[in-house]
Design a protein around this motif. Structure first.
Motif, PDB file in Angstrom:
ATOM      1  N   ARG A 103      25.378  49.555  68.451  1.00 55.00           N
ATOM      2  CA  ARG A 103      25.005  48.139  68.520  1.00 55.00           C
ATOM      3  C   ARG A 103      26.232  47.274  68.793  1.00 55.00           C
ATOM      4  O   ARG A 103      26.156  46.297  69.528  1.00 55.00           O
ATOM      5  N   TRP A 107      26.571  45.011  72.032  1.00 57.43           N
ATOM      6  CA  TRP A 107      26.763  43.577  71.755  1.00 57.43           C
ATOM      7  C   TRP A 107      27.877  43.020  72.624  1.00 57.43           C
ATOM      8  O   TRP A 107      27.735  41.956  73.228  1.00 57.43           O
ATOM      9  N   LEU A 143      20.703  36.171  70.178  1.00 59.70           N
ATOM     10  CA  LEU A 143      20.771  37.485  70.809  1.00 59.70           C
ATOM     11  C   LEU A 143      19.882  38.380  69.952  1.00 59.70           C
ATOM     12  O   LEU A 143      20.156  38.588  68.775  1.00 59.70           O
ATOM     13  N   PRO A 145      18.372  41.678  68.515  1.00 57.22           N
ATOM     14  CA  PRO A 145      18.678  43.111  68.421  1.00 57.22           C
ATOM     15  C   PRO A 145      17.424  43.942  68.694  1.00 57.22           C
ATOM     16  O   PRO A 145      16.307  43.547  68.362  1.00 57.22           O
ATOM     17  N   TRP A 157      20.562  44.892  72.713  1.00 55.41           N
ATOM     18  CA  TRP A 157      20.334  43.456  72.599  1.00 55.41           C
ATOM     19  C   TRP A 157      19.514  42.947  73.771  1.00 55.41           C
ATOM     20  O   TRP A 157      19.586  43.483  74.872  1.00 55.41           O
TER      21      TRP A 157
END
Length: 174
Positions: A103, A107, A143, A145, A157
């Motif tokens: 993640r 990101w 944003l 997830p 994302w």
């Protein structure tokens, strides 16, 4: 297409997203998918057949294109788009740290996508005329997830973005 900022229709918008994906280090592929149920099936097929664990992809789709008119008679179409940066995860033994690392990487990549779009927006605003102006709006207050999509375990994302172009040339061409 020589200039990815010259967005005049759906095909050149797709080329813009492809150019954006090429600017983001660490992406393995770019895919444009349909909207609605067709898009969901296309995403499922991609994650089942094409995308392997560990791969990172940028996926874009267009949901709708509302038309608006201004006081001078200029009609503009807005492409309401979703853009995702996703990493397919292996199906077993995922720790919280493994997911966090994926993640974190995705990101940074979605932030790079936002930076690319901002740079393009500044350039087009400085050089455009009413007849070729492209406007970008990213709903970056959020944003979103993503941890699962189309029955696939992913980390990544999603951002929503509007891309607006003038369309009088299409409305009134002979």
């Amino acid at each position: 297409m020589n200039n990815p900022l010259h967005i005049i229709d759906l095909l050149t918008l797709n080329a813009f997203f492809e150019a954006a994906a090429a600017k983001i280090d660490g992406l393995d592929a770019y895919h444009f998918v349909s909207s609605g149920e067709d898009g969901a099936q296309e995403i499922q097929h991609l994650f089942e057949k094409s995308i392997t664990p560990g791969q990172r992809v940028l996926i874009a789709q267009i949901a709708e294109t509302p038309l608006t008119d201004n006081a001078t008679g200029l009609t503009r179409a807005t492409f309401a788009c979703s853009v995702m940066v996703l990493q397919k995860m292996a199906g077993i033994g995922l720790t919280a740290l493994t997911k966090l690392e994926a993640r974190n990487s995705t990101w940074k990549q979605i932030l790079r996508m936002i930076g690319f779009v901002r740079t393009c927006a500044e350039y087009t605003a400085a050089t455009a005329t009413d007849n070729d102006e492209v406007e970008f709006r990213i709903y970056q207050d959020r944003l979103l997830p993503i941890g699962r999509i189309a029955n696939a375990q992913v980390q990544g994302w999603l951002i929503e973005m509007d891309v607006t172009i003038p369309v009088n040339a299409y409305l009134f061409s002979e």
